[in-house]
Design a protein around this motif. Structure first.
Motif, short mmCIF file in Angstrom:
data_model
loop_
_atom_site.label_atom_id
_atom_site.label_comp_id
_atom_site.label_asym_id
_atom_site.label_seq_id
_atom_site.Cartn_x
_atom_site.Cartn_y
_atom_site.Cartn_z
N TYR A 67 0.84 -1.20 0.00
CA TYR A 67 0.00 0.00 0.00
C TYR A 67 0.87 1.26 0.00
CZ TYR A 67 -4.61 -2.13 0.73
OH TYR A 67 -5.80 -2.82 0.57
N SER A 68 1.96 1.23 0.76
CA SER A 68 2.86 2.38 0.80
C SER A 68 3.48 2.63 -0.58
CB SER A 68 3.96 2.14 1.84
OG SER A 68 4.88 3.22 1.85
N GLY A 76 3.56 5.60 -5.85
CA GLY A 76 3.33 5.61 -7.29
C GLY A 76 2.26 6.61 -7.69
N TYR A 77 1.16 6.62 -6.96
CA TYR A 77 0.10 7.59 -7.24
C TYR A 77 0.61 9.03 -7.02
CZ TYR A 77 -3.69 4.18 -7.77
OH TYR A 77 -4.52 3.18 -8.23
N SER A 78 1.49 9.22 -6.03
CA SER A 78 2.04 10.56 -5.81
C SER A 78 2.82 11.03 -7.02
CB SER A 78 2.95 10.56 -4.57
OG SER A 78 2.21 10.31 -3.40
N GLN A 79 3.61 10.13 -7.62
CA GLN A 79 4.38 10.52 -8.81
C GLN A 79 3.46 10.84 -9.98
OE1 GLN A 79 7.77 8.48 -10.21
NE2 GLN A 79 8.98 9.41 -8.58
N SER A 132 -4.12 5.29 -0.02
CA SER A 132 -3.19 4.15 0.09
C SER A 132 -2.30 4.31 1.31
CB SER A 132 -2.34 4.05 -1.19
OG SER A 132 -3.16 3.86 -2.33
N PHE A 133 -1.79 5.52 1.54
CA PHE A 133 -0.97 5.75 2.73
C PHE A 133 -1.77 5.48 4.01
CE2 PHE A 133 1.53 9.00 0.06
CZ PHE A 133 2.50 8.05 -0.28
N GLN A 134 -3.05 5.87 4.00
CA GLN A 134 -3.90 5.67 5.18
C GLN A 134 -4.07 4.18 5.45
OE1 GLN A 134 -6.02 8.69 6.47
NE2 GLN A 134 -5.75 7.41 8.27
N ARG A 135 -4.27 3.39 4.41
CA ARG A 135 -4.41 1.94 4.60
C ARG A 135 -3.12 1.32 5.11
NH1 ARG A 135 -8.12 -0.69 -0.23
NH2 ARG A 135 -9.87 0.77 -0.08
N ALA A 136 -2.00 1.80 4.59
CA ALA A 136 -0.71 1.29 5.06
C ALA A 136 -0.49 1.64 6.52
CB ALA A 136 0.42 1.86 4.20
N LEU A 137 -0.87 2.85 6.89
CA LEU A 137 -0.69 3.29 8.28
C LEU A 137 -1.54 2.46 9.24
CD1 LEU A 137 0.67 5.42 10.11
CD2 LEU A 137 -1.36 6.85 9.77
N ALA A 138 -2.72 2.07 8.81
CA ALA A 138 -3.60 1.27 9.66
C ALA A 138 -3.00 -0.09 9.99
CB ALA A 138 -4.96 1.08 8.98
N LEU A 139 -2.07 -0.55 9.14
CA LEU A 139 -1.45 -1.85 9.35
C LEU A 139 -0.20 -1.77 10.21
CD1 LEU A 139 -1.90 -3.11 5.70
CD2 LEU A 139 -3.03 -4.05 7.71
N ALA A 170 6.69 6.60 10.59
CA ALA A 170 7.04 8.02 10.46
C ALA A 170 6.99 8.46 9.01
CB ALA A 170 8.44 8.26 11.04
N ALA A 171 7.50 7.62 8.10
CA ALA A 171 7.47 7.97 6.68
C ALA A 171 6.04 8.06 6.17
CB ALA A 171 8.25 6.94 5.87
N LEU A 172 5.17 7.16 6.63
CA LEU A 172 3.77 7.19 6.20
C LEU A 172 3.07 8.45 6.70
CD1 LEU A 172 2.79 3.45 6.68
CD2 LEU A 172 2.74 4.72 4.52
N LEU A 173 3.32 8.81 7.96
CA LEU A 173 2.73 10.04 8.49
C LEU A 173 3.18 11.25 7.69
CD1 LEU A 173 3.21 9.31 12.30
CD2 LEU A 173 1.01 9.50 11.12
#
Length: 460
Positions: free
Chosen positions: A252-253, A258-261, A271-278, A289-292
């Motif tokens: 997800y991260s 990729g979507y950011s680019q 996607s970042f939010q889903r990654a953070l939830a995990l 920290a990188a996800l935040l």
């Protein structure tokens, strides 16, 4: 036989254009088949010990303990020296060579793999695995053309009949093309591998291959945005069926990056939010920290500045706890930018000062000039053109040390400096009369930073 880490459901995708690619290979050594032992009880005992060591080496590999596998296979090869069966010695040499490749010692592994080649006239039933591992050794030695040659031969000797083996070979070929700086060809290999993995009902490996493909496509600049977005969408849909939370979060991260680019920031933030939830199920403070930080940057890009503030503050606090001053400075810069867009220029100035100090502590000159530019803008808005002039001058001085910075950045700072000087002259009435149109310039603050961007594949 060796296979690429993407085939491992528990492996994380390697690190888009920036990080170091993992060289770890999975291998499945051939079973050591004994011919009828000669020499009575002693030979039988030796054969049984070799088989036991081979099983122990296989178990060690399954647990990811390649060093223990090397120890077992090395002892088995030493014992096989007194055996009458040449096939047994070659099988033991193959196991040891492949294990050395696994541990990142391709030169030593190559030596033993060559010893395991069948003699003329013998059956070459394991030639596909042998060629694959020789290719992996050449890849480890960064002889990518030779590695591709052996991977191609592996595909023609039995490995092509097994979907997982065929896909693993294509992934390794993709890694070689990345090493040769041919990301477009690498992307096609990863896409081919993903299709094969999907057909073989291996969603984890398919998702990892798609993640690598999207990074290579972005790096090559030869694919349309719609094509890349389609690959990212496929990867994201496969993530939902992956049971391993660590792998799912990593994917997800990567999808978010990729979507950011592609500047599709709404899907990036999701996607970042889903990654953070995990992150709660698989503690990884640096990854969190990188996800935040990336979530805050994505919301800045979406102009959701009120929402972004919380992410920036959490990211800065966590980077501080981890001792990562440079990343903390980036978070302060992102926070300052959001504050400025919300009209809170005092808070913007304070956070740009924090960012500047963090960049000084970490020796990041580019971060320093960007913080100085932001400070100049904040001071200008606060009605202090004298301080703004000082910060803009410092930014220009720092820019002179950054050779790779676009000229447009220097022109922008020069323009702001000129406006600040003109505004100060007007305030003091210099030049005889105040210019009627000496208003505030249109300020363009420093764009937000996003950490961890390995698009690549970092590890292109």
């Amino acid at each position: 036989m060796a296979s690429e880490e993407a085939a491992d459901p528990g492996a994380a995708p390697a690190a888009p254009a920036g990080g170091k690619k993992s060289r770890k290979k999975r291998m499945e050594p051939p079973e050591v088949r004994q011919d009828a032992p000669e020499g009575g009880d002693e030979a039988a005992e030796r054969a049984a010990e070799i088989e036991g060591l081979t099983r122990a080496g296989r178990r060690a590999l399954a647990l990811g303990d390649a060093r223990e596998a090397v120890r077992c296979f090395r002892r088995a090869l030493r014992l096989s020296g007194g055996a009458a069966s040449p096939r047994l010695r070659r099988a033991c040499a193959f196991n040891l060579g492949a294990a050395y490749v696994e541990t990142g010692k391709p030169k030593k592994g190559f030596e033993f793999l060559l010893q395991s080649q069948p003699s003329e006239g013998e059956s070459g039933e394991r030639l596909g695995d042998l060629y694959f591992n020789i290719g992996a050794a050449h890849e480890g030695l960064r002889d990518f053309p030779k590695a591709l040659e052996y991977f191609g031969q592996a595909g023609g000797h039995g490995r092509a009949t097994q979907a997982g083996s065929r896909a693993g070979t294509r992934v390794q070929m993709g890694c070689c093309y990345l090493g040769m700086r041919e990301p477009a060809r690498a992307a096609r290999c990863f896409l081919d591998a993903a299709r094969t993995y999907a057909a073989a009902a291996s969603p984890e490996a398919a998702a990892v291959a798609l993640s690598r493909a999207s990074g290579s496509m972005l790096q090559s600049r030869r694919f349309r945005a719609a094509e890349i977005a389609g690959v990212l969408a496929q990867c994201r849909s496969l993530c939902e069926s992956i049971p391993d939370p660590a792998l799912r979060g990593k994917l997800y991260s990567d999808v978010g990056l990729g979507y950011s680019q592609l500047r599709i920031f709404s899907l990036a933030a999701e996607s970042f939010q889903r990654a953070l939830a995990l992150c709660g199920t698989e503690p990884d403070r640096r990854g969190e920290a990188a996800l935040l930080q990336n979530l805050g940057a994505a919301h800045n890009a979406l102009r959701s500045f009120g929402t972004a503030l919380g992410w920036h503050r959490r990211a800065a606090a966590l980077h501080s706890a981890l001792g990562n001053r440079r990343a903390q400075g980036q978070c302060f810069g992102n926070l300052a930018y959001a504050c400025s867009q919300l009209g809170n220029h005092e808070a913007a100035a304070e956070n740009y000062l924090h960012a500047l100090q963090a960049f000084r502590d970490s020796g990041d000159v580019q971060g320093q000039w960007q913080a100085c530019e932001g400070l100049g803008a904040a001071c200008f808005h606060l009605g202090d053109p004298r301080k703004a002039i000082g910060h803009y001058k410092e930014a220009l001085t720092l820019l002179s040390y950054c050779q790779d910075t676009p000229r447009a950045a220097r022109r922008r700072v020069v323009h702001k400096l000129a406006d600040a000087i003109q505004h100060q002259l007007c305030l003091h009435g210099r030049g005889g009369q105040i210019a009627p149109d000496a208003g505030q310039p249109q300020l363009r603050s420093t764009p937000p930073h996003a950490s961890g961007t390995r698009l690549r594949r970092s590890e292109a």
